[in-house]
Enzyme design. Structure first.
Site, PDB file in Angstrom:
ATOM      1  N   LYS A  95       0.726  -0.609  -0.065  1.00  0.00           N
ATOM      2  CA  LYS A  95      -0.511  -0.030   0.468  1.00  0.00           C
ATOM      3  C   LYS A  95       0.616   1.036  -0.298  1.00  0.00           C
ATOM      4  O   LYS A  95       1.857   0.962   0.622  1.00  0.00           O
ATOM      5  CB  LYS A  95      -1.014   0.071   1.250  1.00  0.00           C
ATOM      6  CG  LYS A  95       0.033  -0.038   2.405  1.00  0.00           C
ATOM      7  CD  LYS A  95       0.107   1.919   3.068  1.00  0.00           C
ATOM      8  CE  LYS A  95       0.688   1.511   4.354  1.00  0.00           C
ATOM      9  NZ  LYS A  95       1.411   2.404   5.253  1.00  0.00           N
ATOM     10  N   ASP A 104      -3.512  -1.048   9.807  1.00  0.00           N
ATOM     11  CA  ASP A 104      -3.118  -1.886   8.155  1.00  0.00           C
ATOM     12  C   ASP A 104      -3.731  -2.942   8.266  1.00  0.00           C
ATOM     13  O   ASP A 104      -4.275  -2.889   6.373  1.00  0.00           O
ATOM     14  CB  ASP A 104      -1.235  -1.525   7.934  1.00  0.00           C
ATOM     15  CG  ASP A 104      -1.059  -0.212   8.219  1.00  0.00           C
ATOM     16  OD1 ASP A 104      -2.041   0.733   7.920  1.00  0.00           O
ATOM     17  OD2 ASP A 104       0.415   0.117   8.057  1.00  0.00           O
TER      18      ASP A 104
END
Length: 301
Positions: A10, A137
């Site tokens: 990401k 996350d």
């Protein structure tokens, strides 16, 4: 029998950080974008839980029960009364300790792989709940695409993306501790009122429109000043990328990887070449976005 799951890295196109909470976390408005750099997590039956790893910087990955993928397998097994006998092999391609959530992605991949291998039949909501327990996350590794994360980043709302964005990532020669970066953030804001984190409407619209120039104008990372204070050499990398033609540059998450948004695929290759020639980083990766979340690519047979 084995199951292999592919999971993406990401980049945080916006990371707005609030003040420290009583529990030590920070409220965030975290706009995640999954990029086409992937790890693969393979789950195979075994007599005990075991973790192995291959790929770039694999020697930096812990292979004991502190590994997030191992913790994910244990959490799923405990919920469903399954003996956690599984060999998890992680084929790394996401930079290690680079602010791109590789370990979190591996946890999401291990959850999906073990769920399929053990036939636990966990719902997506249950998997997301376990992800949130493992780390801020981790849920995004399951979801992929683009999403706004609030709370400490684990409460996700998917976002529309109207096109492909082209990114270049410069890998630093060295690492940064995420807790250390947050401590430096708190030090820099000591005695000041930290604004409540809010997602940028202009940024969300730029994603929806698929407009790289509009997105370049609104990228932001509130942790960047702290990361640069701890790792000043990153400023040279950021300058090299923008001098090389990037539309915008920022530290990825807590760093030390730096991210560069390019106009198109050809421009991304030019930026990558400029970064390599600058001698301000140890390696460069090019990747498109968005990318899908955890995906089974080799199911059990």
């Amino acid at each position: 029998m084995s199951v292999t799951v592919r999971v993406p890295a990401k980049v945080n196109v916006q990371l707005a950080v609030g003040g420290a909470r009583p529990d030590g976390f920070h409220d965030l408005a975290n706009v995640f974008l999954a990029v086409g750099l992937y790890d693969e997590v393979t789950a195979t039956p075994a007599d005990r839980l075991r973790v192995t790893c291959s790929g770039p910087d694999a020697h930096q990955v812990p292979l004991d029960r502190s590994n997030l993928a191992a913790r994910a397998a244990l959490a799923l097994a405990e919920r469903h009364g399954v003996t956690p006998g599984v060999h998890l092999h992680i084929a790394k391609d996401i930079p290690v300790a680079g602010g791109m959530a590789g370990g979190s992605a591996d946890a999401a991949g291990a959850l999906v792989a073990c769920d399929a291998l053990w036939g636990t039949g966990a719902s997506r909501a249950e998997l997301l709940d376990i992800c949130a327990e493992l780390g801020s996350d981790v849920p995004f590794g399951l979801v992929g695409g683009a999403a706004l994360g609030v709370g400490r980043g684990e409460q996700l709302t998917p976002l529309d993306v109207g096109g492909t964005f082209h990114w270049v990532f410069a890998l630093a020669d060295g690492g940064l501790s995420t807790p250390a970066v947050y401590r430096e953030f708190d030090r820099q804001w000591e005695g000041l009122d930290v604004p409540a984190p809010q997602a940028s409407p202009a940024l969300i619209e730029a994603l929806r429109a698929g407009d790289p120039r509009a997105l370049a104008g609104v990228l932001g990372n509130d942790l960047e000043p702290a990361a640069l204070a701890l790792f000043p050499a990153l400023e040279q990398t950021l300058a090299a990328g923008t001098d090389g033609g990037a539309l915008a540059a920022l530290v990825s998450g807590s760093g030390p990887t730096t991210a560069f948004l390019a106009e198109d695929a050809a421009s991304a290759e030019s930026v990558a070449e400029a970064l390599l020639k600058s001698d301000t980083c140890r390696a460069v990766r090019v990747a498109p976005a968005p990318a899908p979340g955890a995906t089974v690519i080799a199911p059990a047979v």
